[in-house]
Write a protein that holds these residues in place. Structure first.
Motif, PDB file in Angstrom:
ATOM      1  N   LYS A  46       0.828  -1.205   0.000  1.00 43.74           N
ATOM      2  CA  LYS A  46       0.000   0.000   0.000  1.00 43.74           C
ATOM      3  C   LYS A  46       0.864   1.259   0.000  1.00 43.74           C
ATOM      4  O   LYS A  46       0.583   2.210  -0.738  1.00 43.74           O
ATOM      5  CB  LYS A  46      -0.916  -0.009   1.214  1.00 43.74           C
ATOM      6  CG  LYS A  46      -1.887   1.148   1.244  1.00 43.74           C
ATOM      7  CD  LYS A  46      -2.840   1.014   2.406  1.00 43.74           C
ATOM      8  CE  LYS A  46      -3.842   2.137   2.434  1.00 43.74           C
ATOM      9  NZ  LYS A  46      -4.805   2.000   3.514  1.00 43.74           N
ATOM     10  N   TYR A  47       1.911   1.296   0.799  1.00 40.32           N
ATOM     11  CA  TYR A  47       2.759   2.477   0.852  1.00 40.32           C
ATOM     12  C   TYR A  47       3.707   2.573  -0.341  1.00 40.32           C
ATOM     13  O   TYR A  47       4.060   3.664  -0.764  1.00 40.32           O
ATOM     14  CB  TYR A  47       3.535   2.521   2.161  1.00 40.32           C
ATOM     15  CG  TYR A  47       2.630   2.854   3.310  1.00 40.32           C
ATOM     16  CD1 TYR A  47       2.006   4.095   3.389  1.00 40.32           C
ATOM     17  CD2 TYR A  47       2.372   1.931   4.308  1.00 40.32           C
ATOM     18  CE1 TYR A  47       1.147   4.401   4.431  1.00 40.32           C
ATOM     19  CE2 TYR A  47       1.515   2.226   5.361  1.00 40.32           C
ATOM     20  CZ  TYR A  47       0.917   3.465   5.407  1.00 40.32           C
ATOM     21  OH  TYR A  47       0.073   3.759   6.443  1.00 40.32           O
ATOM     22  N   ARG A  48       4.095   1.450  -0.891  1.00 44.21           N
ATOM     23  CA  ARG A  48       4.997   1.466  -2.036  1.00 44.21           C
ATOM     24  C   ARG A  48       4.285   1.927  -3.307  1.00 44.21           C
ATOM     25  O   ARG A  48       4.831   2.689  -4.088  1.00 44.21           O
ATOM     26  CB  ARG A  48       5.593   0.080  -2.236  1.00 44.21           C
ATOM     27  CG  ARG A  48       6.302  -0.161  -3.523  1.00 44.21           C
ATOM     28  CD  ARG A  48       7.741  -0.004  -3.521  1.00 44.21           C
ATOM     29  NE  ARG A  48       8.383  -0.498  -2.335  1.00 44.21           N
ATOM     30  CZ  ARG A  48       9.676  -0.571  -2.253  1.00 44.21           C
ATOM     31  NH1 ARG A  48      10.411  -0.232  -3.266  1.00 44.21           N
ATOM     32  NH2 ARG A  48      10.242  -0.973  -1.158  1.00 44.21           N
ATOM     33  N   GLY A  56      -2.137   3.368  -7.700  1.00 40.40           N
ATOM     34  CA  GLY A  56      -1.646   1.997  -7.627  1.00 40.40           C
ATOM     35  C   GLY A  56      -2.698   1.039  -7.120  1.00 40.40           C
ATOM     36  O   GLY A  56      -2.377  -0.046  -6.650  1.00 40.40           O
ATOM     37  N   LYS A  57      -3.951   1.432  -7.212  1.00 37.80           N
ATOM     38  CA  LYS A  57      -5.026   0.641  -6.613  1.00 37.80           C
ATOM     39  C   LYS A  57      -5.230  -0.689  -7.313  1.00 37.80           C
ATOM     40  O   LYS A  57      -5.569  -1.670  -6.668  1.00 37.80           O
ATOM     41  CB  LYS A  57      -6.329   1.433  -6.604  1.00 37.80           C
ATOM     42  CG  LYS A  57      -6.298   2.581  -5.635  1.00 37.80           C
ATOM     43  CD  LYS A  57      -7.619   3.287  -5.575  1.00 37.80           C
ATOM     44  CE  LYS A  57      -7.552   4.389  -4.537  1.00 37.80           C
ATOM     45  NZ  LYS A  57      -8.839   5.022  -4.330  1.00 37.80           N
ATOM     46  N   LEU A  58      -5.009  -0.751  -8.625  1.00 32.04           N
ATOM     47  CA  LEU A  58      -5.177  -2.018  -9.321  1.00 32.04           C
ATOM     48  C   LEU A  58      -4.117  -3.020  -8.868  1.00 32.04           C
ATOM     49  O   LEU A  58      -4.419  -4.200  -8.650  1.00 32.04           O
ATOM     50  CB  LEU A  58      -5.110  -1.813 -10.829  1.00 32.04           C
ATOM     51  CG  LEU A  58      -5.451  -3.026 -11.682  1.00 32.04           C
ATOM     52  CD1 LEU A  58      -6.886  -3.461 -11.423  1.00 32.04           C
ATOM     53  CD2 LEU A  58      -5.251  -2.717 -13.150  1.00 32.04           C
ATOM     54  N   LYS A  59      -2.890  -2.558  -8.667  1.00 37.54           N
ATOM     55  CA  LYS A  59      -1.831  -3.424  -8.160  1.00 37.54           C
ATOM     56  C   LYS A  59      -2.169  -3.909  -6.752  1.00 37.54           C
ATOM     57  O   LYS A  59      -1.948  -5.077  -6.420  1.00 37.54           O
ATOM     58  CB  LYS A  59      -0.497  -2.693  -8.145  1.00 37.54           C
ATOM     59  CG  LYS A  59       0.039  -2.354  -9.498  1.00 37.54           C
ATOM     60  CD  LYS A  59       1.302  -1.538  -9.369  1.00 37.54           C
ATOM     61  CE  LYS A  59       1.744  -1.030 -10.718  1.00 37.54           C
ATOM     62  NZ  LYS A  59       2.890  -0.142 -10.631  1.00 37.54           N
ATOM     63  N   ARG A  60      -2.698  -3.009  -5.935  1.00 36.54           N
ATOM     64  CA  ARG A  60      -3.066  -3.388  -4.564  1.00 36.54           C
ATOM     65  C   ARG A  60      -4.217  -4.383  -4.569  1.00 36.54           C
ATOM     66  O   ARG A  60      -4.240  -5.318  -3.767  1.00 36.54           O
ATOM     67  CB  ARG A  60      -3.432  -2.141  -3.771  1.00 36.54           C
ATOM     68  CG  ARG A  60      -2.227  -1.284  -3.497  1.00 36.54           C
ATOM     69  CD  ARG A  60      -2.481   0.087  -2.968  1.00 36.54           C
ATOM     70  NE  ARG A  60      -3.679   0.304  -2.208  1.00 36.54           N
ATOM     71  CZ  ARG A  60      -4.240   1.502  -2.056  1.00 36.54           C
ATOM     72  NH1 ARG A  60      -3.702   2.565  -2.622  1.00 36.54           N
ATOM     73  NH2 ARG A  60      -5.323   1.636  -1.338  1.00 36.54           N
ATOM     74  N   LEU A  61      -5.180  -4.206  -5.482  1.00 37.48           N
ATOM     75  CA  LEU A  61      -6.279  -5.158  -5.601  1.00 37.48           C
ATOM     76  C   LEU A  61      -5.758  -6.543  -5.962  1.00 37.48           C
ATOM     77  O   LEU A  61      -6.158  -7.550  -5.365  1.00 37.48           O
ATOM     78  CB  LEU A  61      -7.283  -4.682  -6.653  1.00 37.48           C
ATOM     79  CG  LEU A  61      -8.421  -5.636  -6.993  1.00 37.48           C
ATOM     80  CD1 LEU A  61      -9.394  -5.728  -5.830  1.00 37.48           C
ATOM     81  CD2 LEU A  61      -9.125  -5.203  -8.257  1.00 37.48           C
TER      82      LEU A  61
END
Length: 118
Positions: A46-48, A56-61
């Protein structure tokens, strides 16, 4: 004609996945991250990736979907607590995992059709 139809079907599936992914990103992602707030992998992710396109929400998902699909692998590396993953309600797990699986299967279908045509 078979590889082309696989590629076209996968492309259509990918186009249908985008709105679903955006819906899940903006309605369910924060809730899922709250359940995994003690997991090193998710907090670091989340912080990266919190400042990329779309935050970066798609990566976090996709990272949360991987954690839900393979919690033991991440626990083995001391990145996630399986108890935290088990606390996530089943409907939320489905909202996170289904868009991920649809997106990855459409990518795999497009790659397969490309390999079969070349």
């Amino acid at each position: 004609m078979m590889p082309e139809s696989i590629g076209i079907g996968s492309g259509v599936l990918m186009l249908l996945c985008f709105p679903l992914n955006f819906y899940v990103i903006y309605t369910r992602l924060e809730e899922a991250e709250d359940y995994l707030k003690f997991s090193t992998f998710i907090v670091t992710f989340k912080y990266r990736f919190g400042v990329g396109p779309l935050g970066g929400k798609l990566k976090r998902l996709f990272a949360i979907a991987l954690v839900i699909l393979m919690p033991r692998v991440f626990q083995w590396r001391y990145l996630v607590l399986v108890e935290d993953v088990k606390r996530i309600p089943t409907p939320l797990k489905l909202w996170i995992v289904v868009p991920y699986l649809l997106t990855m299967s459409s990518m795999a279908g497009m790659a397969l059709s490309w390999f079969l045509t070349n």
